[in-house]
Scaffold this motif. Structure first.
Motif, short mmCIF file in Angstrom:
data_model
loop_
_atom_site.label_atom_id
_atom_site.label_comp_id
_atom_site.label_asym_id
_atom_site.label_seq_id
_atom_site.Cartn_x
_atom_site.Cartn_y
_atom_site.Cartn_z
N HIS A 32 -15.88 -42.12 14.32
CA HIS A 32 -15.72 -41.68 15.71
C HIS A 32 -15.42 -40.19 15.73
O HIS A 32 -14.52 -39.72 15.02
CB HIS A 32 -14.58 -42.46 16.37
CG HIS A 32 -14.32 -42.07 17.80
ND1 HIS A 32 -15.32 -41.93 18.74
CD2 HIS A 32 -13.14 -41.77 18.44
CE1 HIS A 32 -14.79 -41.57 19.89
NE2 HIS A 32 -13.48 -41.47 19.74
N SER A 33 -16.16 -39.46 16.54
CA SER A 33 -16.00 -38.00 16.58
C SER A 33 -14.88 -37.55 17.50
O SER A 33 -14.50 -36.38 17.50
CB SER A 33 -17.31 -37.35 17.03
OG SER A 33 -17.65 -37.79 18.36
N GLY A 34 -14.33 -38.47 18.31
CA GLY A 34 -13.32 -38.11 19.29
C GLY A 34 -11.90 -38.28 18.78
O GLY A 34 -11.64 -38.35 17.57
N ALA A 47 -17.59 -42.92 23.90
CA ALA A 47 -17.88 -41.53 24.28
C ALA A 47 -17.06 -40.60 23.39
O ALA A 47 -16.02 -40.99 22.86
CB ALA A 47 -17.51 -41.32 25.75
N PRO A 48 -17.51 -39.35 23.21
CA PRO A 48 -16.77 -38.41 22.36
C PRO A 48 -15.35 -38.13 22.85
O PRO A 48 -14.51 -37.68 22.07
CB PRO A 48 -17.64 -37.14 22.42
CG PRO A 48 -18.99 -37.61 22.81
CD PRO A 48 -18.77 -38.79 23.70
N THR A 49 -15.10 -38.41 24.12
CA THR A 49 -13.76 -38.15 24.68
C THR A 49 -12.83 -39.36 24.61
O THR A 49 -11.63 -39.24 24.90
CB THR A 49 -13.88 -37.73 26.16
OG1 THR A 49 -14.61 -38.75 26.87
CG2 THR A 49 -14.61 -36.39 26.28
#
Length: 363
Positions: free
Chosen positions: A172-174, A149-151
């Motif tokens: 990974h965008s988080g 998940a982004p978080t």
């Protein structure tokens, strides 16, 4: 009363006094913020020397006292979180699983045979910790990132930092962070240990994890991934090669190690202990640390050339040339002799000399 019985009684009484003193010490530690391991050792270094007690013995006592307190206070510092460790059945993965579980976190493990459960184990995790061999780290990061998940906070504990950190940031965008524990899996806690921290993105997401390490007496050293990798060429790769080479030499020469220890200096005993611990590790880990980057291979090659050049001077019995080499190195160290050539305690030697690396980041 027999001599043996008298000795036994005296030993029991001494143990009783020692137990009472240890109880007092643990109570004092529990009631206040604990000084670092190095500070506690420095405070009694002279007394230990006068009593003929090795600092390693006292350091073991300090570690044991600290370890008894961890279950009592660490749970106050951490809100239980969902954590998945990739490679959690490996020795270092098991250590982090144990330390994170000890304070109430829910820790799951994903191994190479568990990818069919990857979505279940990774998609709900608040922290994913990658603890796999160096050569697999980047590929595992790419594979793991698809499920996050982004978080989700993603970090690795590999001994190289540039490529893994770049891979985490790219895939990974988080939150992303690179960690390098400067210790092996045989420690009992983070007390007195160093962890290099390479911030990547959204550092606040990792603050609880870093606070846990600090609350257990660990020391955090912040630097960039590139700076870390430059330092590790010397701090880790060349040191591994030196001790690897010494161990291979001792084995090939069939040296009676036990006999050498009976007439050895404390420095020699410490060096043999370090070599012994190196060869108690996985051979794959040791070799991968030396081969991890071209820079490491080049530095080891340069070091080997230096050994060869000096060995030729020894073979030729060229005393003057060897003295010149010594004086050149002596001159190099003269400026720094007051800053780091201080009496080193045994635990500091065992952890290796670690230069402090600082950036403007505050953690």
């Amino acid at each position: 009363m027999s001599l043996k019985s008298s000795y036994s009684d005296r030993l029991k009484k001494t143990d009783q006094r020692l137990i009472a003193l240890l109880s007092d010490r643990i109570s004092l530690l529990a009631a206040s913020e604990q000084p670092s391991l190095d500070e506690q050792l420095a405070d009694v270094a002279t007394l230990l020397a006068e009593a003929g007690i090795p600092e390693s013995v006292w350091a073991s006592v300090l570690n044991s006292c600290h370890t008894t307190l961890i279950p009592k206070y660490a749970t106050n510092h951490v809100t239980p979180r969902q954590i998945t460790i990739i490679g959690g059945c490996g020795r270092m993965g098991k250590l982090f699983k144990e330390q994170l579980s000890l304070v109430g976190n829910n820790v799951s493990v994903l191994e190479s045979d568990d990818w069919e459960y990857a979505d279940q184990l990774l998609s709900q995790a608040e922290l994913v910790l990658v603890s796999v061999p160096i050569e697999h780290t980047v590929d595992v990061i790419k594979r793991v990132a698809k499920y996050l998940a982004p978080t989700t906070a993603l970090c690795d504990i590999t001994s190289i930092k540039t490529q893994p950190t770049q891979a985490m940031l790219e895939h990974h965008s988080g939150p992303v962070m690179g960690l390098h524990p400067m210790f092996g899996p045989d420690v009992k806690s983070f007390f007195g240990q160093k962890v290099v921290v390479c911030p990547g993105r959204n550092d606040d997401s990792f603050q609880w994890f870093l606070d846990l390490i600090k609350s257990q007496g660990g020391e955090l050293i912040v630097c960039t991934p590139e700076e870390h990798d430059r330092m590790m060429v010397i701090v880790q790769a060349t040191q591994h090669f030196c001790r690897f080479s010494l161990g291979v030499f001792l084995a090939q020469a069939k040296i009676d190690i036990q006999q050498t220890l009976t007439m050895s200096t404390s420095n020699y005993r410490q060096e043999i202990d370090i070599v012994k611990r190196l060869f108690s590790q996985s051979p794959h880990l040791c070799v991968d640390i030396m081969l991890a980057t071209e820079e490491r291979c080049d530095a080891i090659s340069f070091l080997a050339d230096t050994y060869s050049r000096l060995a030729k001077l020894v073979a030729m019995k060229d005393r003057d040339a060897l003295i010149q080499e010594f004086e050149k190195a002596q001159s190099f160290f003269e400026e720094k002799i007051n800053s780091f050539m201080q009496p080193l305690n045994t635990m500091a030697i065992q952890r290796d000399f670690q230069p402090k690396m600082h950036t403007n980041i505050s953690i």
